[in-house]
Design an enzyme around this catalytic site. Structure first.
Site, mmCIF file in Angstrom:
data_model
loop_
_atom_site.group_PDB
_atom_site.id
_atom_site.type_symbol
_atom_site.label_atom_id
_atom_site.label_comp_id
_atom_site.label_asym_id
_atom_site.label_seq_id
_atom_site.Cartn_x
_atom_site.Cartn_y
_atom_site.Cartn_z
ATOM 1 N N GLU A 1 0.839 -1.199 0.000
ATOM 2 C CA GLU A 1 0.000 0.000 0.000
ATOM 3 C C GLU A 1 0.876 1.250 0.000
ATOM 4 O OE1 GLU A 1 -2.040 -1.005 3.581
ATOM 5 O OE2 GLU A 1 -3.070 -2.690 2.631
ATOM 6 N N GLU B 1 -4.433 -6.699 2.477
ATOM 7 C CA GLU B 1 -3.184 -7.327 2.929
ATOM 8 C C GLU B 1 -3.106 -8.808 2.570
ATOM 9 O OE1 GLU B 1 -5.043 -5.347 4.846
ATOM 10 O OE2 GLU B 1 -3.766 -3.585 5.089
ATOM 11 N N HIS C 1 -1.276 0.497 15.878
ATOM 12 C CA HIS C 1 -0.145 0.973 15.079
ATOM 13 C C HIS C 1 1.147 0.919 15.890
ATOM 14 C CE1 HIS C 1 -3.624 2.637 12.960
ATOM 15 N NE2 HIS C 1 -2.860 2.725 11.896
ATOM 16 N N ILE D 1 -0.391 -7.197 9.586
ATOM 17 C CA ILE D 1 0.050 -8.490 9.062
ATOM 18 C C ILE D 1 -0.927 -9.597 9.457
ATOM 19 C CG2 ILE D 1 1.515 -9.283 10.985
ATOM 20 C CD1 ILE D 1 3.619 -10.066 8.854
ATOM 21 N N LEU E 1 -6.000 -1.627 -0.569
ATOM 22 C CA LEU E 1 -5.911 -1.994 0.845
ATOM 23 C C LEU E 1 -6.414 -3.428 0.963
ATOM 24 C CD1 LEU E 1 -7.317 1.216 2.576
ATOM 25 C CD2 LEU E 1 -4.994 0.713 1.817
#
Lengths: 332, 320
Positions: free
Chosen positions: A37, A68, A135, A95, A66
């Site tokens: 991304e 993953e 995050h 992940i 977007l």
């Protein structure tokens, strides 16, 4: 403006090290591709892939939706066919969306079919930047537990470069945990030449005689800062930067602990089932008769990573928490 | 197509379906006799596998799912080595380490058999990307079911393949069953192919029990992919006439529905059609069936007599 490509022999940050590795490996091997991304036009959320699109073009530097699982799946499919994809997770927290592909496909393929999967999945992990619960995580242990995956976590700019190059050249899947707090804080002269750092080899960052601290990523810097303060008290700690979490460099770990007879495992990841638990078990099995005290763990508590600065500060291990543990162990 | 090539093509399609049926029924029978572990079959769906795979060229690539025996056999995989893998023997395609639902055969371009439903969709985009990058004119055929079409990765993958112009033939074998649940209980639409439009992709549904119709639809789709280098979604509408897994008493199946599909059995239907048209003789078809029986006897014997992998194999191909 695109920042100039970092140059070996000159000072560079951790991000520079990563960026240089990508430029070098993409120049060297036309099978290396980068996908993820915002990795192309934008140059990556943390600018790690900046300039790659201009240099190598859209067929080798692929911006993705977007998605993953699709990113990791596409990487694995391409790798089985001989490409060497480097897939970026914008944050390693994400992940989890590629977990199935990594653990069920990337990790299993060579064992059950004889065909390797030379992918690298890389991205920023760790806290210290007030990123909050989604995050800031350190999800390395899901992968350390999985046979068939290599897991790498560099602490320095030179290692970021050298290990990423080794990961790209590896014939099997490597999950590459960068530490975002170190991205622009860790810097040094990037070595001349290839600068390759082998996977599976730890580095003794500071030699010492009293206590071994086994750590990686941000923990290395915490341990080095604690070491300076402890030296003033006459306590001499050895700092082992594991660099690769799977497979572990048992030789370096055991040699150090046999010498110091005391060991602390330090990591930013949470406590239960963290790498410290595995290291403690390893030492109990293979260094029991050398130990003069319990193997201690200095880790984050078993909670989510909190957002509020005051709470995140309390969550993260630091030099003070390490120093307390070292004092306790030296007095044992 | 002249009469002789039509006859050859018909023989090949018929032989392929009969071989798939015989292989799977032998595996199921062996399970019932306690001579083999359980397995998943594609009995009733043979026309889909034979029809599509026989439309592929030798450099095309295949990714498939846990009902993969048809795709492998139609591609020319050795029934002996396949049966050996079903039994977990060292002579199997994956040395017995992968097992019945997960046979990959690199030399035949069968890159993946995924039992994690939808995994084949996820990896197919990467395989398509490699083909594009390598400048090959190959097509990637990705076989999945209506169950996989319920997974989130269906959307991620088809979107990506369309966006990147990947030469992937998505083949949805809509067999009406998702393990033990009827498709009607999992989705409101009867068909998967209309979804293609939302990705800017062509999508077609074909009678999955008519091997010639499947073969023709696949040829058209493949030609289009080779020309445009864009993905295509082909839905083969068919029915799984055996259970999800062996053994399975199918008490959850509506007997009337099952009977109606068995009456449209792809092998029996094709036989009838060929005989009516006079394309091949009854003796010719009987000879094919006898040959296949001999092949499967030999395959099972080979697999049964093969050794299990040696203990050392446990730690081979281990690196981390």
């Amino acid at each position: 403006m695109i920042h100039p490509v970092p140059v070996p022999g000159h000072e560079g940050t951790y991000v520079d090290g990563l960026r240089l590795a990508l430029f070098e490996e993409m120049e060297r091997d036309p099978n290396v591709i980068v996908l993820g991304e915002d990795v192309g036009v934008y140059g990556g959320a943390f600018r790690v892939t900046e300039g790659l699109l201009t240099r190598f073009g859209p067929s080798r530097v692929l911006d993705t939706p977007l998605a993953e699982e699709a990113i990791v799946g596409a990487a694995v499919g391409a790798a089985i066919r001989g490409l060497r994809p480097v897939a970026e997770m914008q944050f390693m927290d994400f992940i989890s969306r590629g977990f199935d592909i990594l653990t069920n496909f990337a990790a299993r393929n060579r064992y059950r079919t004889g065909i390797g999967v030379p992918i690298v999945v890389r991205g920023p992990s760790g806290g210290g930047v007030h990123g909050g619960p989604f995050h800031s995580q350190n999800p390395e242990m899901y992968f350390v537990h999985t046979p068939g995956l290599k897991v790498v976590a560099p602490a320095t700019a030179a290692d970021a470069r050298g290990l990423l190059k080794a990961a790209i050249r590896d014939d099997d899947p490597v999950i590459f945990f960068e530490h975002k707090f170190l991205y622009r804080r860790a810097k040094e002269v990037l070595p001349e030449g290839d600068g390759l750092v082998p996977i599976g080899k730890a580095a003794v960052r500071r030699e010492g005689t009293d206590v071994t601290v086994l750590t990686y990523g941000s923990g290395v810097w915490i341990a080095l800062s604690a070491a300076e303060r402890l030296a003033k008290e006459g306590i001499d700690i050895e700092v082992v930067d594991l660099r690769t979490l799977r497979p572990l460099d048992e030789e370096t770990i055991l040699a150090s602990v046999r010498r110091t007879s005391k060991c602390i495992c330090l990591h930013e990841d949470t406590r239960t089932g963290g790498l410290g638990a595995e290291l403690s078990a390893l030492l109990a099995e293979k260094a029991f008769e050398f130990l003069d005290g319990p193997v201690l763990r200095v880790t984050a508590p078993d909670t989510s990573v909190p957002f509020a600065p005051s709470l995140e500060e309390a969550f993260l291990p630091n030099a003070n928490t390490l120093i307390r543990a070292v004092r306790k162990l030296t007095a044992y | 197509m002249d009469m002789e090539s039509r006859r050859e093509s018909a023989r090949a399609l018929f032989q392929s379906m009969v071989l798939i049926r015989a292989f799977e029924e032998r595996a199921a029978a062996a399970q019932a006799e306690g001579k083999a572990p359980g397995t998943c079959t594609s009995v009733g769906q043979e026309a889909s596998a034979a029809g599509v795979v026989k439309a592929l060229s030798s450099n095309d690539l295949i990714l498939t799912n846990h009902r993969s025996a048809g795709h492998l056999l139609a591609r020319g995989a050795d029934p002996g080595r396949m049966m050996a893998e079903v039994l977990g023997k060292a002579t199997g395609y994956c040395k017995g380490k992968s097992g019945t639902l997960h046979i990959s055969v690199k030399e035949l371009g069968v890159i993946l058999t995924s039992t994690i439903v939808g995994g084949e969709l996820s990896l197919a985009t990467g395989v398509g990307l490699s083909v594009s990058m390598q400048g090959s004119d190959a097509v990637v055929a990705c076989f999945f079911g209506d169950g996989a079409a319920c997974e989130g990765i269906f959307h991620e993958s088809l979107n990506l393949a369309s966006l990147w112009n990947l030469p992937v033939l998505y083949v949805c074998e809509n067999n009406q069953w998702q393990a033990f649940v009827h498709r009607k209980e999992t989705m409101l639409a009867d068909h998967i192919s209309p979804r293609a439009a939302s990705y800017g992709m062509d999508g077609v549904t074909v009678d999955g029990n008519d091997v010639e119709a499947v073969n023709e639809a696949a040829r058209v789709a493949i030609a289009k992919i080779r020309e445009t280098r864009k993905p295509f979604l082909l839905e083969t509408y068919t029915y799984r006439t055996r259970g999800h897994y062996e053994p399975d008493d199918q008490t959850y199946v509506d007997p009337e529905e099952l009977a109606s599909w068995k009456a449209r059995d792809p092998i029996a239907s094709y036989k009838k059609k060929l005989l009516a048209a006079g394309t091949v003789s009854e003796a010719d078809l009987a000879a094919i069936q006898r040959e296949v029986e001999t092949t499967i006897d030999g395959a099972f014997l080979f697999a049964s007599e093969s050794p299990y992998p040696a203990a050392e194999e446990l730690l081979t191909d281990v690196y981390a």
